[in-house]
Every structure is written in C-alpha cells, then in structure tokens.
Design an enzyme around this catalytic site. Structure first.
Site, PDB file in Angstrom:
ATOM      1  N   LYS A   1      -3.677  -0.104   6.622  1.00 56.96           N
ATOM      2  CA  LYS A   1      -3.906   0.037   5.182  1.00 56.96           C
ATOM      3  C   LYS A   1      -4.501   1.424   4.872  1.00 56.96           C
ATOM      4  O   LYS A   1      -4.698   2.223   5.771  1.00 56.96           O
ATOM      5  CB  LYS A   1      -4.819  -1.095   4.690  1.00 56.96           C
ATOM      6  CG  LYS A   1      -4.365  -2.497   5.122  1.00 56.96           C
ATOM      7  CD  LYS A   1      -3.123  -2.987   4.386  1.00 56.96           C
ATOM      8  CE  LYS A   1      -2.418  -4.157   5.035  1.00 56.96           C
ATOM      9  NZ  LYS A   1      -3.103  -5.434   5.003  1.00 56.96           N
TER      10      LYS A   1
HETATM   11  C1  LIG Z   1      -3.056  -6.907   5.186  1.00 58.75           C
HETATM   12  C2  LIG Z   1      -2.817  -7.920   4.139  1.00 58.75           C
HETATM   13  C3  LIG Z   1      -3.611  -9.066   3.978  1.00 58.75           C
HETATM   14  C4  LIG Z   1      -4.644  -9.512   4.968  1.00 58.75           C
HETATM   15  O1  LIG Z   1      -5.566  -8.589   5.330  1.00 58.75           O
HETATM   16  P1  LIG Z   1      -6.305  -8.677   6.759  1.00 58.75           P
HETATM   17  O2  LIG Z   1      -7.388  -7.660   6.594  1.00 58.75           O
HETATM   18  O3  LIG Z   1      -5.307  -8.320   7.804  1.00 58.75           O
HETATM   19  O4  LIG Z   1      -6.839 -10.058   6.910  1.00 58.75           O
HETATM   20  C5  LIG Z   1      -3.365  -9.887   2.893  1.00 58.75           C
HETATM   21  N1  LIG Z   1      -2.396  -9.621   2.013  1.00 58.75           N
HETATM   22  C6  LIG Z   1      -1.587  -8.550   2.149  1.00 58.75           C
HETATM   23  C7  LIG Z   1      -0.530  -8.303   1.126  1.00 58.75           C
HETATM   24  C8  LIG Z   1      -1.769  -7.679   3.224  1.00 58.75           C
HETATM   25  O5  LIG Z   1      -0.945  -6.634   3.363  1.00 58.75           O
END
Ligand SMILES: *Cc1c(COP(=O)(O)O)cnc(C)c1O
EC number: 2.6.1.92
Length: 377
Positions: free
Chosen positions: A182
């Site tokens: 991210k």
């Molecule tokens: C990455 C992601 C999550 C979950 O995040 P984590 O930190 O991996 O638990 C939830 N929704 C979307 C759309 C994501 O891309």
C-alpha cells in the site's frame, strides 16, 4: 524480476525505527498517537485510530457502526476478501453490488434494490485508488438511515471533489491499510479515520480488549483502575511500526505523485494498442494508483504468462469475493454479477510503485506491447 507492487524503505525510515527501538516504548507509546495525529491531519479528518492491520481496522469500523448478527451490509465483490470478511466476523451477511464496467467501483445504481430492513451499512471500496461515487453513496445512505464505511485501503492520497479521501466528508468512517504494497508501509498496520468523537471512543476500546481507564460505575478504586466495558480484541499497533509509518507518511505526497507520473507514462504508451484499455479518468477525482489495472479483452491469461517469462510479475485484482470457495459454500453457490465477472476476466495489474525506475517502466511497456502483439495474432 519486477513485481506489481513493492515497498520503499529509506535510510530515514531505518533511523526512525532504530530510534523507536532505543526508546522506552515498544508499543502503546507516543509514536502511536503521533502517527494517528499526522494521518488525521494529512487526510483532513478529526481523528485517526491505528490498528494492527487493515482487516482489524475494518472489523473495528463495522463494529463501531453497530453491525451485528443478523444484519446485512452492502459492498462490492471487486475487492480483497477482507472487506467482506470483517462483516462475517460480526455475524453479518454481505450483499454484493455489481461494479461499473470501467472503474471497477461499486455501481451505485444497483444499491437501492439491495436495501431492506436488515441492511445497516454500505462499504464502498475505492478500487485501485480511483474514488467511488461517494456523493451518491452518501445520498442513498441518508435516504435509508444507513452508515457508510469507506474501504480506502487503495486510496491514501486520492482526491474526490477537491478533498482528500479519508476526511470522511461522505462517510462515517474511512479505513486504510499499511501493508507493504500500500502507499504507506508499517509492516502490518491499519487505521480508521472519523470525525465522530463517539465512534472514536468505541474504536479505541475495541482495539484494546474493550478496556478503558474511564469508569461506568462511579466507585473509587484508585489510580490503577481499568475496566472492561465490552468485548474487544488486542488489535493494537506498535510504536516501532508507527515510527516507520510517520517516516513513510512524510514522503507520501511525493510518492503518490510519482505513481501518477508512472500512470501518465503508461497511459501514453498503451493508448493506441488494440484490445488494451487503460484505467479511466473521472472529472473531479484524482486516482492514488495503488494499482494500474489494464483491461485485456482477449488473451489476458497468455499476456500474464508471457510477462512472467520476461520477469514482469503482474497480478490479477480480483477474483470476485463471492467466487471464493468459502463464499460459494456459504450462501453464494450460484450467485453471479455480470460486470464483476467481466472485469475479473480481463483485468491485469502491471507494476506500479514509486521506486519503479524509468528504465524498468520502459521494459514493462516493451514486454506488454510485445505480448499484446502475440495475442492479437
Ligand atoms: C489490503 C486491503 C485490505 C486489508 O488490509 P490488511 O492490512 O492486509 O489487513 C482490505 N481491503 C482492501 C481493499 C485492501 O486492499
């Protein structure tokens, strides 16, 4: 090999983490509150509550929204399973709405027909970093007395009608993830942003066992006193992670601009290629480009394989959530949404991350162009 996404760790980041390790706190120290304040300020929200990961943050947000057993919630299938799973944790049922054919975002025209008395909230996802139609989502929610939780895990730094996603102008809460792919990485990490003080209180308790220093029963015990008011979890993030998050967040705007620059170069390079579509643009919305989703009408699978042979590790986002075997076995056996499935069949996310060099990008462009020549005969 060039992956579809990759974190960027600088010497500054390493210094910041080393400092946290030398401090008095490894967890629940000053770095957590500092990260929360800086994140809230970056997004333009009143409050941020940091969590152990984005999924825990979604779980907290749905809980704070009052989602419970027997309730339903409306979301999109074009997302990571966690968006929906977090509602399952609370005993609620997802209702999947089909997506817009070009953005892959929730098609708001489909939402009203899914609403009945059991529905409590709408959870749109800003797929790939392109903001969903939040004005319309809010209007539908208001007409029906529903909460809105934005899954903005793709969209830190995205702009909607002149304001950053995360300011909760059209939602009750907004959720971010700080997983390494991210925009800001903390290893594992997440946050919920809100402008509502009451929701903030619920979120703070939920991430720490439901335990607080405040007292509901006015019995004087002493300075040591804590009480558990509801069933919470240990969903806390550490000071070490927040030190990294603070350092990363200070460069976020630059790295998101770099993503936009990479996207513009891809747009220009792929515009003319037959059978290939680049991600759409929308008035008054600025994409944060967590992903760069190409659409390949015919031969997506071959293109994926050809790229892989050349060391370009593209990825597909996403298998519609209801097509996962767990969902198939739990109420979605023969469920289908035409646009989501069309999207899945043609999507390919090619490398998009701020440290992608110009040379690497030219190599990706060359490989995609050649692969497209192969599949179109
Ligand atoms: C990455 C992601 C999550 C979950 O995040 P984590 O930190 O991996 O638990 C939830 N929704 C979307 C759309 C994501 O891309």
């Amino acid at each position: 090999m060039i992956p579809y996404g990759r974190q960027e760790i600088t010497e500054e980041d390493i210094k910041a983490v080393a400092e946290a390790l030398r401090s008095d706190y490894l967890t629940q120290g000053p770095k957590v509150a500092e990260f929360e304040a800086k994140l809230a300020s970056y997004c333009g929200a009143e409050y941020a509550v940091a969590f152990a990961n984005g999924t825990a943050a979604l779980h907290g947000a749905y809980y704070a929204a009052g989602l419970e057993k027997g309730d339903s919630f409306i979301t999109t299938p074009m997302t990571f399973a966690a968006t929906s799973n977090a509602g399952l944790y609370l005993g609620a049922s997802p209702r999947f709405c089909d997506v817009e054919p070009d953005t892959g975002n929730i098609d708001t025209d489909g939402i009203p027909a899914l609403i009945d008395k059991s529905v409590r909230l709408i959870a749109p996802v800003h797929y790939s970093g392109m903001p969903a139609d939040m004005e319309r989502v809010r209007a539908i929610a208001d007409e029906n007395g529903l909460m809105v939780v934005e899954d903005a895990c793709h969209a830190l730094g995205a702009v909607y009608k002149g304001e950053r996603i995360g300011n909760c102008a059209y939602s009750d809460m907004t959720v971010f993830s700080f997983h390494p792919v991210k925009h800001v990485a903390t290893g594992e990490g997440g946050a919920v942003l809100t402008n509502d003080e009451n929701l903030r209180g619920i979120l703070m308790r939920f991430r720490s066992h439901g335990i607080t220093r405040e007292s509901l029963v006015n019995e004087p015990h002493g300075g040591w006193y804590h009480e558990m008011q509801e069933l919470g979890y240990n969903y806390r993030i550490t000071d070490i992670q927040c030190a990294l998050g603070i350092s990363q967040l200070s460069r976020a705007e630059n790295s998101i601009n770099r993503r936009r620059q990479i996207a513009a170069r891809y747009d220009a390079a792929f515009n003319e290629i037959k059978g290939l579509k680049t991600p759409p643009h929308r008035e008054e919305r600025l994409n944060a480009y967590h992903l760069y989703p190409l659409r390949i009408e015919n031969g997506r699978r071959e293109v994926y394989d050809l790229l892989r042979e050349k060391g370009v590790y593209a990825q597909v986002h996403y298998l519609p959530v209801y097509m996962h075997p767990y969902y198939r076995a739990n109420g979605f056996e023969s469920f289908t949404l035409p646009e989501a499935e069309k999207y899945y069949k043609s999507e390919l996310s090619i490398p998009m991350f701020p440290s992608l060099t110009d040379e690497e990008q030219e190599y990706v462009i060359k490989c995609v162009t050649e692969a497209m020549q192969c599949v179109s005969g």
